[in-house]
Design a protein around this motif. Structure first.
Motif, mmCIF file in Angstrom:
data_model
loop_
_atom_site.group_PDB
_atom_site.id
_atom_site.type_symbol
_atom_site.label_atom_id
_atom_site.label_comp_id
_atom_site.label_asym_id
_atom_site.label_seq_id
_atom_site.Cartn_x
_atom_site.Cartn_y
_atom_site.Cartn_z
ATOM 1 N N ALA A 131 -11.068 0.677 -14.503
ATOM 2 C CA ALA A 131 -9.809 1.379 -14.711
ATOM 3 C C ALA A 131 -9.253 1.866 -13.374
ATOM 4 O O ALA A 131 -8.047 1.812 -13.121
ATOM 5 N N LEU A 132 -10.134 2.309 -12.514
ATOM 6 C CA LEU A 132 -9.722 2.761 -11.190
ATOM 7 C C LEU A 132 -9.187 1.579 -10.375
ATOM 8 O O LEU A 132 -8.146 1.672 -9.705
ATOM 9 N N PHE A 133 -9.904 0.469 -10.457
ATOM 10 C CA PHE A 133 -9.487 -0.755 -9.764
ATOM 11 C C PHE A 133 -8.102 -1.193 -10.253
ATOM 12 O O PHE A 133 -7.176 -1.430 -9.460
ATOM 13 N N ALA A 134 -7.933 -1.243 -11.579
ATOM 14 C CA ALA A 134 -6.641 -1.658 -12.134
ATOM 15 C C ALA A 134 -5.546 -0.662 -11.763
ATOM 16 O O ALA A 134 -4.422 -1.051 -11.436
ATOM 17 N N SER A 135 -5.873 0.631 -11.785
ATOM 18 C CA SER A 135 -4.865 1.641 -11.444
ATOM 19 C C SER A 135 -4.405 1.494 -10.003
ATOM 20 O O SER A 135 -3.240 1.721 -9.683
ATOM 21 N N SER A 136 -5.330 1.111 -9.124
ATOM 22 C CA SER A 136 -4.945 0.943 -7.722
ATOM 23 C C SER A 136 -3.981 -0.232 -7.587
ATOM 24 O O SER A 136 -2.991 -0.167 -6.857
ATOM 25 N N LEU A 137 -4.230 -1.300 -8.340
ATOM 26 C CA LEU A 137 -3.305 -2.437 -8.312
ATOM 27 C C LEU A 137 -1.957 -2.038 -8.904
ATOM 28 O O LEU A 137 -0.894 -2.430 -8.421
ATOM 29 N N ASN A 138 -2.020 -1.226 -9.964
ATOM 30 C CA ASN A 138 -0.793 -0.781 -10.615
ATOM 31 C C ASN A 138 0.112 -0.008 -9.655
ATOM 32 O O ASN A 138 1.332 -0.038 -9.768
ATOM 33 N N LEU A 139 -0.502 0.660 -8.707
ATOM 34 C CA LEU A 139 0.291 1.422 -7.741
ATOM 35 C C LEU A 139 1.268 0.504 -7.007
ATOM 36 O O LEU A 139 2.435 0.842 -6.813
ATOM 37 N N ILE A 140 0.788 -0.672 -6.593
ATOM 38 C CA ILE A 140 1.716 -1.581 -5.920
ATOM 39 C C ILE A 140 2.461 -2.475 -6.906
ATOM 40 O O ILE A 140 3.641 -2.734 -6.722
ATOM 41 N N LEU A 141 1.805 -2.910 -7.974
ATOM 42 C CA LEU A 141 2.487 -3.812 -8.904
ATOM 43 C C LEU A 141 3.479 -3.062 -9.790
ATOM 44 O O LEU A 141 4.647 -3.413 -9.865
#
Lengths: 285, 248, 323
Positions: free
Chosen positions: C50-60
């Motif tokens: 979830a943390l990994f996906a959230s970090s991607l979500n920050l840019i995406l």
């Protein structure tokens, strides 16, 4: 000296195989603006199917025809019933085709197991041929010939025929092409089918030399990516030049610094992208 | 004082000359209207002045400072604001949020990461004032994409005015509007304080000439004519390329 | 009206979102009390991804920059703590600090290269760069163990009385990092900086015309996203006691993407939910059949076909249909 000639020919034949495998990726992107991540899976499926059919029937021609036909059929189904529904959106298209790659790859693992296999080569291509004083496998020369032939054919189709003119029009500007009465939907399906057929042909031509194994779909995809990135997305001449560059770099890299073969391949690509984000032959997006 | 001065401005695309050795100056407080047929280089001129396109040759000075090679942000900092021909807004942000972003662009807290944007009461107050001044306060909580076309044109203006520009470039602010809405735009431009210099591209020639102190006419990237609105109306060259169809 | 800057596309400030997040955190906090160590391990994986996906979500989701190479940062964080742990550095802060420094440095370099590209080129260049890192990890046997990876990583020393070597202690450490990071991301996306990112996503040209220096916002967002992905990677390395080149693979990058899309890009909670669902499904399906990859592939196809805006989008549409 003979080491270098041998490596050159190996690199060139690998480059031509890469061209056959990646031309379809360039074509599909050029016409449809779809980044088809399932491209390598089409390559792998065709190779697996051909090996299966060759095993049953003993006929390599039948194997090649069945492998290509079945793969194109799968490709047409995917284009008609899946990709068409999400037209015009790059990220979902990329993700959907990635999912399809996973499905096809896992299906291959399930159906054919994890053992690497190669396709038999035809009898008349088994022996070596002497080139410039170096004994060289005839089959690799055959691959070079097929690659040049495919390149010439695609060039002729695109530059000299009505269909080719329409393809170029759609690649340039879909809206204008549509207003000129071009059936974009039909042309897109045709391009996708042709692209799939090229990937499948790559799988069959490459079958006897690189074979197929678990993960082939991803390897072929990544190599094709490198080719079209270097050449420029959607450009056939770019794919041709890119394929030769990648074939040579990869072969020499494996021969000289085997541990870093993957790095020697991707680093030049990253460099080209950094300097020229649209590749050698690409236009501004 | 000169608000804007361009000297020898040229911009080439391949073989095409979008701007061709253009020189002109705009006095502070002036209302300058730019006329010209499609493809004359009007929007390109705005793009070059605002720094979105680089000229091939030539010099641009804003309020006496050379800004030729500088970024868009720097020119905005010097007091430049602009609108776009096609309304380019933030479709999925609310009107208030859009206005707050526009106001905030000039404030030091624009890089802050740990406090909510809504907590900056000054920014919020100024955004609400702006919206109220342009009768958009009732729409503050709606997403911009749900607004009518005329309302979107007003949001466009609010965004351009938020940082209190001293030079405002308006690119066809009345394009696609009804007669009533066009009148509202005209009134809006009249309302602007004389502290603001206005350059206006407009296809509604009558409205443009009513607003103008001075008019310049561009053709194929060159300055064809410059003068008072009435002179321009009478200029036969201008009549030929511009009023041709209507006044023949 | 004063309370009204609650854009529907960004669920950050929505009250139901807040309530759901609190319920989730509460549930996660009770896992070690109620479940066995297998479930606890799955729950920890959920939070890490979830943390990994959230970090991607920050840019995406917020800055509007897609990436097919986000695993480069995840893997970088994992390899950093692995090398330190194997070199005998057992201090938590040293390990975490080096992992953060390494991943943000990597993101700072890659950011320079990728921010010029758009659309399909952006996807390809991010993938290409991640493959360079993967190629190094896969090829450099002496340093990275090549395809064997680096086994035998020890969890770092605890903080004061908090022991991280045991499963429960480590679980609560993951929980604490996860909660803190999600809270920080919530703050960030509501902040002027985060709102500017959303403005850039919505209309980059206009943000430029307003006087924002668009590039520097995107660049900082890339670095932050890389850093958070690196922390997630470090957590997984500690959790598994192992890193391998797969941490850097395009499969991981794509998985993060589908987690973000499944939950809903541009919402704080969406990627968390997306990651929870996929990790949970993985552990359930893997127990029943060997064909998890096929199921995962089908999820990609179904999500892109039927929920391109993710579950958040489906809920929003449902909410609009029944006022």
């Amino acid at each position: 000296m003979s080491f270098w000639i041998y490596q050159l020919l190996v690199g060139l034949s690998f480059g031509m195989l890469l061209f056959i495998s990646s031309a379809g990726l360039a074509l599909i992107y050029g016409v449809m603006r779809i980044l088809n991540l399932a491209h390598g899976a089409f390559y792998a499926i065709a190779a697996w199917l051909a090996i299966q059919v060759a095993g049953y029937s003993g006929s390599l021609w039948l194997a090649a025809v069945c492998g290509i036909a079945a793969t194109v059929f799968i490709g047409i189904l995917i284009e008609r019933y899946l990709l068409r529904r999400i037209a015009g959106d790059e990220l979902p298209q990329a993700l959907m085709t990635f999912g399809l790659m996973l499905i096809l790859g896992d299906f291959a693992l399930w159906a054919w197991g994890g053992t690497p296999q190669t396709l038999a080569r035809p009898d008349w291509l088994t022996g070596p041929v002497r080139v410039a004083g170096v004994a060289f496998p005839a089959y690799r020369l055959f691959v070079i010939a097929v690659g040049v032939l495919v390149g010439a054919l695609l060039w002729y189709l695109q530059a000299r025929t009505r269909v080719g003119a329409m393809v170029r029009a759609v690649a340039d500007d879909v809206e204008t092409a549509r207003s000129l009465g071009i059936n974009v939907s039909l042309l897109s399906s045709g391009a996708f089918a042709t692209g799939t057929a090229l990937a499948a042909l790559g799988g069959i031509v490459g079958g006897p030399i690189v074979g197929v194994h678990v993960g082939t779909e991803l390897e072929v995809l990544l190599l094709s990516f490198v080719v079209v990135i270097i050449g420029g997305l959607g450009s056939l001449p770019g794919a041709f030049v890119g394929a030769i560059i990648v074939g040579l770099v990869d072969t020499l890299g494996k021969a000289l610094v085997p541990d870093f073969a993957l790095f020697t391949l991707f680093a030049p690509m990253a460099l080209i992208l950094a300097v020229r984000p649209t590749g050698l032959f690409g236009r501004e997006p | 004082m000169t608000a804007l001065e361009v000297t020898g401005l040229s911009l080439q695309f391949g073989g095409l000359c979008a701007l061709d050795d253009l020189s002109m100056a705009v006095e502070a407080g002036e209302r300058l209207v730019i006329l010209g047929p499609n493809g004359a280089g009007k929007t390109t001129l705005f793009n070059v002045i605002s720094g979105m396109q680089r000229p091939t040759r030539g010099r641009i000075a804003l309020f006496g400072q050379d800004v030729t090679g500088t970024s868009v942000a720097r020119r905005v900092g010097l007091g430049l604001g602009r609108t776009f021909q096609i309304a380019t807004l933030f479709p999925r942000l609310t009107v208030l949020e859009s206005a707050m972003l526009a106001v905030q662009a000039g404030e030091p807290h624009r890089f802050v990461m740990h406090r909510a944007m809504g907590a900056y009461a000054g920014t919020r107050r100024r955004a609400i004032e702006l919206l109220a001044a342009w009768q958009l306060d009732a729409k503050a909580d709606q997403e911009t994409r749900h607004l009518s076309y005329g309302e979107q044109r007003r949001v466009e203006l609010v965004l351009a005015l938020a940082r209190r520009p001293r030079l405002l470039l308006l690119d066809e602010p009345a394009a696609g509007l009804s007669g009533e809405e066009t009148a509202a735009v005209e009134a809006m431009v009249r309302q602007l304080s004389r502290d603001v210099t206005v350059m206006l591209i407009e296809h509604d020639v009558d409205m443009a000439l009513r607003l103008a102190d001075r008019v310049i006419v561009l053709q194929q990237g060159r300055l064809l004519a410059s003068g008072e609105p009435e002179d321009i109306r009478r200029d036969p060259r201008v009549a030929e390329i511009y009023f041709g169809a209507g006044h023949a | 009206m004063i309370d009204g800057n609650d854009a529907a596309a960004d669920g950050a400030r929505s009250k139901p979102g807040m309530r759901l997040l609190l319920i989730l955190l509460l549930a996660l906090a009770t896992v070690p009390l109620a479940a066995d160590s297998y479930v606890q391990g799955v729950a920890a994986r959920m939070m890490i991804f979830a943390l990994f996906a959230s970090s991607l979500n920050l840019i995406l989701g917020y800055a509007g920059l897609a990436s097919l190479g986000h695993a480069a940062y995840f893997g970088m964080g994992a390899y950093a703590v692995a090398k330190l742990s194997l070199a005998g550095v057992s201090n938590l802060w040293w390990q975490l600090g080096v992992a953060c420094a390494a991943t943000s440095a990597l993101a700072a370099v890659f950011g320079l290269l990728v921010l010029r590209a758009k659309g399909a080129y952006l996807l390809m260049i991010t993938l290409a760069l991640a493959q360079v890192v993967w190629g190094i990890a896969y090829g450099w046997r002496a340093f990275t163990g090549a395809d064997d990876g680096l086994p035998g990583i020890h969890r770092p020393e605890g903080i004061l009385l908090w022991d991280l070597s045991g499963d429960v202690g480590f679980y609560y450490f993951v929980f604490a990092v996860f909660a803190a990071m999600i809270w920080a991301i919530r703050r960030l996306v509501d902040s002027p900086f985060g709102r500017v990112l959303v403005g850039i996503r919505e209309n980059e040209r206009r943000m430029g015309a307003l006087g924002y220096h668009v590039w520097s916002y995107q660049y900082v967002a890339c670095i932050l996203a890389g850093l958070i992905a690196g922390v997630a990677g470090a957590l997984l390395a500690w959790q598994n006691g192992f890193v391998g080149p797969s941490y850097l693979s395009v499969n991981y990058s794509a998985t993060a993407l589908i987690m973000v899309i499944l939950g809903g890009a541009g919402t704080v909670l969406g990627p968390v939910i997306g990651a929870f669902l996929i990790v949970a499904l993985e552990s359930i399906v893997s127990g029943m059949t060997e064909r998890w990859v096929m199921v995962l592939g089908a999820i990609y196809v179904l999500v892109t076909l039927f929920a391109p805006d993710g579950l958040a989008g489906v809920l929003r549409r449902r909410a609009r249909a029944t006022p």
